[in-house]
Design an enzyme around this catalytic site. Structure first.
Site, PDB file in Angstrom:
ATOM      1  N   ASP A   1      -0.896 -12.708   1.847  1.00 19.25           N
ATOM      2  CA  ASP A   1      -1.393 -11.573   2.638  1.00 19.25           C
ATOM      3  C   ASP A   1      -1.637 -12.220   3.998  1.00 19.25           C
ATOM      4  OD1 ASP A   1      -2.721  -9.583   3.695  1.00 19.25           O
ATOM      5  OD2 ASP A   1      -4.248  -9.365   2.171  1.00 19.25           O
TER       6      ASP A   1
ATOM      7  N   ASP B   1      -4.641 -13.781  -2.910  1.00 22.68           N
ATOM      8  CA  ASP B   1      -4.127 -13.326  -1.592  1.00 22.68           C
ATOM      9  C   ASP B   1      -4.147 -14.934  -0.688  1.00 22.68           C
ATOM     10  OD1 ASP B   1      -3.617 -10.870  -2.243  1.00 22.68           O
ATOM     11  OD2 ASP B   1      -4.687  -9.939  -0.747  1.00 22.68           O
TER      12      ASP B   1
ATOM     13  N   ASP C   1       2.324   1.785   3.290  1.00 24.92           N
ATOM     14  CA  ASP C   1       3.366   1.177   3.811  1.00 24.92           C
ATOM     15  C   ASP C   1       4.606   1.521   3.616  1.00 24.92           C
ATOM     16  OD1 ASP C   1       1.188  -0.747   4.226  1.00 24.92           O
ATOM     17  OD2 ASP C   1       1.503  -1.838   2.522  1.00 24.92           O
TER      18      ASP C   1
ATOM     19  N   ASP D   1     -10.616 -11.742  10.280  1.00 20.78           N
ATOM     20  CA  ASP D   1      -9.529 -11.908   9.281  1.00 20.78           C
ATOM     21  C   ASP D   1      -8.000 -12.375  10.095  1.00 20.78           C
ATOM     22  OD1 ASP D   1      -8.747 -12.028   6.768  1.00 20.78           O
ATOM     23  OD2 ASP D   1      -8.823 -10.041   6.330  1.00 20.78           O
TER      24      ASP D   1
ATOM     25  N   HIS E   1       0.772  -1.141   0.034  1.00 21.78           N
ATOM     26  CA  HIS E   1      -0.036  -0.043  -0.037  1.00 21.78           C
ATOM     27  C   HIS E   1       0.817   1.206   0.061  1.00 21.78           C
ATOM     28  CE1 HIS E   1      -2.515  -2.817   2.343  1.00 21.78           C
ATOM     29  NE2 HIS E   1      -3.233  -2.422   1.945  1.00 21.78           N
TER      30      HIS E   1
HETATM   31  C1  XLS Z   1      -7.481  -6.590   4.141  1.00 20.33           C
HETATM   32  C2  XLS Z   1      -7.197  -7.130   2.794  1.00 20.33           C
HETATM   33  C3  XLS Z   1      -5.788  -6.097   2.254  1.00 20.33           C
HETATM   34  C4  XLS Z   1      -5.805  -5.911   0.777  1.00 20.33           C
HETATM   35  C5  XLS Z   1      -4.909  -4.780   0.326  1.00 20.33           C
HETATM   36  O1  XLS Z   1      -8.356  -7.434   4.747  1.00 20.33           O
HETATM   37  O2  XLS Z   1      -6.939  -8.230   2.470  1.00 20.33           O
HETATM   38  O3  XLS Z   1      -4.898  -6.455   2.914  1.00 20.33           O
HETATM   39  O4  XLS Z   1      -5.320  -7.310   0.323  1.00 20.33           O
HETATM   40  O5  XLS Z   1      -5.471  -3.624   0.652  1.00 20.33           O
HETATM   41 NI    NI Z   2      -5.816  -9.183   0.862  1.00 24.38          NI
HETATM   42 NI    NI Z   3      -7.518  -9.662   4.364  1.00 21.36          NI
END
Ligand code: XLS
Ligand code: NI
Ligand code: NI
Length: 437
Positions: free
Chosen positions: A339, A296, A104, A307, A101
């Site tokens: 991710d 991801d 980041d 999550d 991002h």
């Molecule tokens: C959040 C998302 C984020 C995206 C990128 O839950 O997975 O990390 O992959 O913004």
């Molecule tokens: Ni993600």
């Molecule tokens: Ni996520």
């Protein structure tokens, strides 16, 4: 240059019998499977946010991880050191892609112009590092959810001024992604959703989001960015109702706002399960609708409804995911981005390596098993056989719309009760277990 992970040497493939935890047992980058190297199949990517910016904080306490690259009161110094650490990590792990991002890689300053200058500085350094190491950008994205201005959403915010801010931020994030040769750009909903309808005009917010993505498509053309756009569905968290609930609702959204030619999906495993689907279901839905783009990779926890972003280790998941992805032609612009984050007690730099090695090996095993399933055609033939009726005279007439209800009634009156056959689910599950071992 400072070495940030001195205890870890470059990770090598040592084969399944190796007892060295810092080696690959299954991921052998140059080994060919179904005509492509493993490296080409997976296009593994390391994410910047969890791996380098996540330090183990949770709602009950601050970070637990102490990193040398985080050790300065100057935020830009931290950004530079983190970039060094990140490229050392990519290189030692042998992964050829990364994702970030905007926020980041460079921290926000007091105003947008200054923030963008900071980004430019880091992007110039990142470009050099990419050239030196051959590591490429899988996708870039914009953080439109951390700053307080985005508390009520970005492109679905009740305020057009916040909307404009979000647009400016995405504009810049697309420019830097383009500058770094990114293969894609991700739109994950962030806070695009709502908590209560008592204060929300849902129809208007959805229209605004549709307009926003159309503006992004226009700007993409304007700057000549060739990367693939992705939407990343997620049903909840941070908001109670995220607009990008799952692949199906994103699909409907893309169709309504005329965006089907410009987007594919970035499917995150744990987002699928939060939506009450399996990871596999979301991948298969995308494949069936020409929307399979990128992944991801992570997993949730059966007992926790949020999550958790754990590293993937489940061989059933990795096998079936690679089965669907490979059967549908594999990744082109997309790849497999971790991710995922290490647990709060995994405080050592070394833990970051164990986590990624485990994920890569789990997918490598999955791919090998899936390749065997594809070569044998056992499941493919079963499915083909199950639908064989559709290649008969009756099936063809229905599929080509040569008949309607009246003809179908006539057929039924003539032929009587249809012959039905077993779905053989248990037999197939047993068969799958024969492959996974
Ligand atoms: C959040 C998302 C984020 C995206 C990128 O839950 O997975 O990390 O992959 O913004
Ligand atoms: Ni993600
Ligand atoms: Ni996520």
């Amino acid at each position: 240059m400072t070495e940030y992970f001195p205890e870890v040497k470059p990770i090598r493939y040592e084969g399944p019998d190796s007892k060295n935890p810092l080696s690959f047992k299954h991921y052998n980058a140059q080994e060919k499977i179904l005509g492509k190297t493993m490296e080409e199949h997976f296009r593994f990517s390391v994410c910047y946010w969890h791996t380098f910016k996540g330090l183990g904080s949770d709602p009950f306490g601050p970070g637990t991880m102490i990193r040398a690259y985080n050790n300065s009161s100057d935020p830009m110094k931290v950004a530079e050191m983190t970039l060094d650490a990140a490229f050392e990590f990519f290189t030692k792990l042998g992964v050829k892609f990364w994702c970030f991002h905007d926020r980041d890689i460079a921290p926000e300053a007091d105003n947008l112009a200054e923030t963008n200058k900071r980004l430019d500085h880091i992007v110039a350094l990142a470009k050099k590092k990419q050239d030196e190491t051959g590591v490429k950008l899988l996708w870039g994205t914009s953080n439109l959810f951390s700053h307080r201005r985005f508390m009520a959403g970005a492109s679905t915010n009740p305020s057009p001024a916040v909307y404009a801010y979000a647009a400016s931020q995405v504009k810049k994030a697309m420019e830097i992604t383009h500058e770094l040769g990114g293969a894609g750009y991700v739109f994950w909903g962030g806070r695009e959703g709502y908590e209560t309808l008592l204060n929300t005009d849902m129809g208007r917010e959805l229209d605004h989001l549709g307009t926003f993505l159309n503006m992004a498509v226009e700007y993409k053309k304007k700057i000549g960015f060739q990367g693939q756009f992705y939407i990343e569905p997620k049903p909840k968290e941070p908001t109670k109702h995220q607009y990008d609930f799952d692949a199906g609702s994103c699909h409907a959204f893309l169709q309504k706002y005329g965006l089907m030619d410009h987007f594919k999906m970035n499917i995150e495993a744990n987002h699928a399960t939060l939506a009450g689907h399996t990871f596999l279901h979301e991948l298969a839905y995308c494949a069936a609708n020409g929307l399979l783009g990128s992944v991801d990779a992570n997993r949730g926890d059966l007992l926790l409804g949020w999550d958790t972003d754990q590293f993937p280790t489940d061989l059933y998941d990795t096998t079936l995911a690679m089965y669907i992805i490979t059967q549908n032609g594999g990744f082109t612009t997309g790849g497999l981005n971790f991710d995922a984050k290490v647990r709060r007690q995994s405080i050592d730099g070394e833990d970051l390596f164990h986590a990624h090695i485990g994920g890569m090996d789990a997918f490598a095993r999955g791919l090998k098993i899936a390749a065997k399933m594809i070569e044998d055609k056992t499941f493919e033939n079963f499915v083909k056989e199950r639908y064989a009726g559709w290649d008969s005279d009756l099936g063809k007439k229905i599929e080509s719309r040569a008949v309607g209800f009246e003809e179908l009634e006539k057929y039924t009156l003539e032929h009587g009760e249809p012959v039905i056959q077993s779905g053989r689910q248990e037999y197939l599950e047993n068969l799958l277990n024969e492959y996974i071992r």
